[in-house]
Each structure stands twice: as structure tokens, then as C-alpha cells.
Design an enzyme around this catalytic site. Structure first.
Site, PDB file in Angstrom:
ATOM      1  N   GLU A   1      -8.257  -5.863   5.511  1.00  0.00           N
ATOM      2  CA  GLU A   1      -8.136  -5.480   4.102  1.00  0.00           C
ATOM      3  C   GLU A   1      -6.977  -6.206   3.429  1.00  0.00           C
ATOM      4  OE1 GLU A   1      -8.642  -1.398   5.739  1.00  0.00           O
ATOM      5  OE2 GLU A   1      -9.310  -0.940   3.717  1.00  0.00           O
TER       6      GLU A   1
ATOM      7  N   HIS B   1     -12.996   2.441   0.352  1.00  0.00           N
ATOM      8  CA  HIS B   1     -12.976   1.391   1.390  1.00  0.00           C
ATOM      9  C   HIS B   1     -13.601   0.096   0.885  1.00  0.00           C
ATOM     10  CE1 HIS B   1     -13.104   4.546   4.899  1.00  0.00           C
ATOM     11  NE2 HIS B   1     -11.856   4.198   4.635  1.00  0.00           N
TER      12      HIS B   1
ATOM     13  N   ARG C   1     -11.970  14.756   8.388  1.00  0.00           N
ATOM     14  CA  ARG C   1     -12.818  15.168   7.255  1.00  0.00           C
ATOM     15  C   ARG C   1     -14.237  15.454   7.733  1.00  0.00           C
ATOM     16  NH1 ARG C   1     -11.315  10.091   4.229  1.00  0.00           N
ATOM     17  NH2 ARG C   1      -9.226  10.440   3.407  1.00  0.00           N
TER      18      ARG C   1
ATOM     19  N   ARG D   1      -2.681  -2.244  -3.302  1.00  0.00           N
ATOM     20  CA  ARG D   1      -3.884  -1.465  -3.072  1.00  0.00           C
ATOM     21  C   ARG D   1      -3.806  -0.228  -3.957  1.00  0.00           C
ATOM     22  NH1 ARG D   1      -5.359   2.840   1.237  1.00  0.00           N
ATOM     23  NH2 ARG D   1      -7.590   3.004   0.868  1.00  0.00           N
TER      24      ARG D   1
ATOM     25  N   ASN E   1       0.861  -1.170   0.000  1.00  0.00           N
ATOM     26  CA  ASN E   1       0.000   0.000   0.000  1.00  0.00           C
ATOM     27  C   ASN E   1       0.907   1.233   0.000  1.00  0.00           C
ATOM     28  OD1 ASN E   1      -1.831   2.026   0.476  1.00  0.00           O
ATOM     29  ND2 ASN E   1      -2.764   1.063   2.274  1.00  0.00           N
TER      30      ASN E   1
END
Ligand code: ADP
Length: 399
Positions: free
Chosen positions: A385, A181, A242, A92, A9
């Protein structure tokens, strides 16, 4: 034979990796190189098979140097890549646009397509592209697979992904909701069906992924039919830094009234908003601590955060018509019982109830936190993940 997938990643200044046994999901090693390409403060951590975390100061100039540092750590700390050879590398990649609904084996055309999507993910796709490029250079004989964060949401129908904006924006500039996601939502909704002992094609699930970033997804019969993040990961739930949903006229208002630039507004909404904007802390544990001390801003942040989740649960209940399970996952979802209670309280008429004792009990692995026999099962399922990326990598390779 057991397959070991190196999951990579690559971020703009970081590189996270993990060597995953694709059958069991066990990570034989995990590591992180930080502050790549920066002046100072670089570090590398590597955790090998015995679980000990090795940390060293290490300033890597490039992602290539970072990946070489990782390979070197496998040699020094383990596991040895000669004894545990890598079967494939799973990457990813954040944005697959409307083009990638599945993981793909990486070739030059895929690289070009990821590059073509840079305008939609200007922060993430360039870093992912760099990761793909250097990993292919370092492991030229291994197959590389790109697993997209957006792919699982490609089943969302037009009525849910279309913004009511001019045709030219949608056609020429690919403006629509994509969602993110995806690997987590896919993994967790699959695990939920398994926990219920049912075929994924028979169950409807609302997944609440509540980490630093946060998103909700409505999953019907194993397919995503709506999700809270949109064109970018800014839309939807309140997150660490956020804002989530805001009035789309806010940008214009701030620009006109205060002369702020788009850059300033965008940065503030992505980095200085959310829990941080309300409570001054983006880490949920800090918000919890301050709230327990009676801090009113932390109380408000907790309330706004939980209320937004509740609104999405209601919306996705209506989208799905009937719901078999609600799943909480990621840092906050897995570890904060108060938040789960606040988000779902008073929804008995929808068949949603928590078993307060179970909800407060130890959550170590997938756990049912609703009363036995409740209409809607409320589950806490740790996301994984990396395992999902490892499995999808093998699927893309036809194994
Ligand atoms: P990421 O999205 O980066 O993968 P995580 O899934 O690790 O993030 O979630 C990070 C968030 O989870 C942080 O806000 C952190 O405070 C929160 N978190 C982690 N552990 C706990 C805990 N024990 N109690 C409450 N919140 C927690």
C-alpha cells in the site's frame, strides 16, 4: 531523478511512516510511533536502510511530537533527509466519501472536505486530519497529497452501492456502501494483470485482502465494481476482531432483549467478534496453532472464515461473469496455504483449481499457485500500500 515519498498513516494514537522510492517501491526507512497522547507505554520504532530495527520507549503527547520524533530518527539513524530529500508527502486518508475518486493535492479546501466526512469515519478521519495538519506544519514547502482508502471503489455502480433503505437516509445522511482497502485492491489487481502479461483493461480479477481487516473486491477491467466492506469496514468477510456480515436486526434484538446500548454492541462487533469472537484469538497464526492442537473453537473459526470467503468468491464470480484471476493478499492471504485451499476447494467447475504443491511452496513475491493453463489463475501477491500511495502521490502532482 528518483522521487522519495514520505508516506504517512496517522491513526488515533499511532503514526506510521515510510520513506518510499516511488520507482522501485523500496522503503528506505519505515517507522511507527505508538500510544500517542496516552499516559504510558509509548514507543517508537525506526528501521533504516540497513534493515536494523531501532526501538525506544518514547511517550509522545501529540501527533506533532510523533512526527518530530520520526524526523529526528532520520537524522540519527538514517537515511539523512539532506542526502535523500523528500519529494512529497503522501497521506493515507480513510474516508473520501463520494467526493474523492482520485488522490488530491492537499489544500485548505481538501482539509475542510476531510473534516466534513468525519461523521462517516468518526474514528479514522479525525486522526488523518491531524496527520495532514501537523505534516503540513512541519514540511510547509513540500507538496502533500491525500490518498483515500475509499477512492478506488468510487467506480462501483449504484446497484451495488445502494442499500435498500429510505431515500432520506441515502440523500441527507450519505448512507451507502463505500468500501475500503482501496489502495491495496488497486495495487494488487494491477500487479495481477502484469503477472498475466495482459492489459488491466482486459482482465477481471477477484481480490481477497485478508489481513487484520479483510475485504473482497470484484475488479472489472481495472475498475472496482463491487466490494465487501460497506458504509463502514464492518461489513463483509470475517476479520480478526470484526464480525463481517450479520443480520441487520441483531442490534435491535440485543438492545430489546438485554438492554445493551448501541455503543456496547458496536464495540463488541468491531473489537470482540470475528476470529476473536469464535476462537478467542484475533491473530490468525494463533487460530492455526490452536486448530492444529484440535481446539474445536479454532476449527470452527477457521471454517467460518474460509466459508465466508468462498461465498464472496461465488458472488463476485457471478458479478463479473468471467474471472481471469483470484488474488490472495495481506498477512493471512499471503501466508496461509490451508486457508487458500479451504476457501477454493471444489470449485473446479468454475475453472478454479489450486496446484497443491505450488500452493504449499515458498511464497516470496508474486506467485502463481494454480496449475499452468487453468481457466482462472490463482495468485498470491504481497500487497504494498505504501508504494501505491507513493505512486498515486506523484500522479496527483502530475509527475
Ligand atoms: P494489517 O491488516 O494490519 O496490515 P496484515 O496484513 O499484517 O495486517 O495481516 C495480519 C494477519 O495476518 C494476522 O491475523 C496474522 O496472524 C496473519 N499472518 C501473518 N503472518 C502469518 C503467517 N505466517 N501465517 C498465517 N497468518 C499470518
Amino acid at each position: 531523478m528518483t522521487a522519495h515519498v514520505l508516506v504517512v498513516n496517522a491513526g488515533s494514537s499511532s503514526l506510521k511512516y515510510s520513506l518510499v522510492d516511488a520507482d522501485t517501491g523500496v522503503a528506505l526507512a519505515t517507522g511507527l510511533v505508538e500510544r500517542i497522547g496516552e499516559e504510558s507505554g509509548g514507543s517508537h520504532t525506526h528501521t533504516g536502510p540497513d534493515g536494523t530495527k531501532h526501538r525506544e520507549d518514547r511517550q509522545c503527547r501529540s501527533h506533532e511530537e510523533a512526527l518530530r520524533t520520526a524526523v529526528d530518527a532520520f537524522g540519527r539513524i538514517g537515511p539523512s533527509l539532506t542526502e535523500t530529500p523528500i519529494t512529497a508527502v503522501g497521506h493515507r486518508v480513510v474516508h473520501g466519501g463520494a467526493r474523492f475518486a482520485d488522490p488530491v493535492v492537499v489544500d485548505d479546501q481538501v482539509l475542510a472536505a476531510v473534516a466534513d466526512l468525519v461523521p462517516l469515519a468518526p474514528l479514522h478521519n479525525p486522526a488523518n486530519l491531524e496527520g495532514l495538519t501537523v505534516a503540513r506544519r512541519l514540511f510547509p514547502d513540500l507538496p502533500h497529497v491525500a490518498v483515500f482508502d475509499t477512492a478506488f471503489h468510487q467506480t462501483i455502480p449504484p446497484r451495488a452501492y445502494t442499500y435498500a433503505v429510505p431515500l432520506a437516509w441515502r440523500d441527507e445522511h450519505r448512507i451507502r456502501r463505500y468500501g475500503f482497502h482501496g489502495t491495496s485492491h488497486q495495487f494488487v489487481s494491477g500487479e495481477a494483470a502484469r503477472m498475466l502479461g495482459r492489459d488491466p483493461a482486459e482482465v477481471n480479477v477477484i481480490v481477497l485482502h485478508l489481513g487484520n481487516g479483510a475485504s473482497a473486491t470484484a475488479v472489472r477491467a481495472g475498475e472496482s465494481v463491487d466490494t465487501s466492506m460497506g458504509l463502514t469496514p464492518l461489513e463483509g468477510l470475517v476479520m480478526g476482531t470484526r464480525s463481517g456480515d450479520i443480520d441487520p436486526a441483531l442490534h435491535a434484538h440485543l438492545a430489546r432483549q438485554f438492554g445493551w446500548t448501541l455503543e456496547q454492541i458496536d464495540t463488541a462487533l468491531n473489537r470482540d467478534s470475528g476470529l476473536k469472537g469464535i476462537a478467542g484469538q484475533n491473530d490468525f497464526r494463533e487460530v492455526v496453532r490452536l486448530r492444529a492442537e484440535g481446539d474445536p473453537a479454532a476449527e470452527l473459526a477457521f471454517d467460518v472464515y474460509a466459508y465466508r470467503i468462498r461465498k464472496y468468491v461465488g458472488a463476485y464470480y457471478a458479478v463479473l461473469g468471467s474471472v481471469d484471476a483470484i488474488v490472495f493478499t495481506a498477512g493471512v492471504g499471503e501466508h496461509n496455504p490451508d486457508l487458500r485451499e479451504a476457501a477454493l476447494a471444489g470449485l473446479d467447475r468454475l475453472g478454479i483449481r489450486l496446484d497443491l504443491e505450488r500452493n504449499r511452496g515458498e511464497v516470496d513475491g508474486p506467485t502463481l499457485v494454480s496449475p499452468a493453463g487453468a481457466d482462472v489463475a490463482v495468485l498470491v501477491i504481497p500487497t504494498n500500500e505504501e508504494w501505491e500511495i507513493a505512486r498515486q502521490t506523484l500522479t496527483a502532482l502530475g509527475r
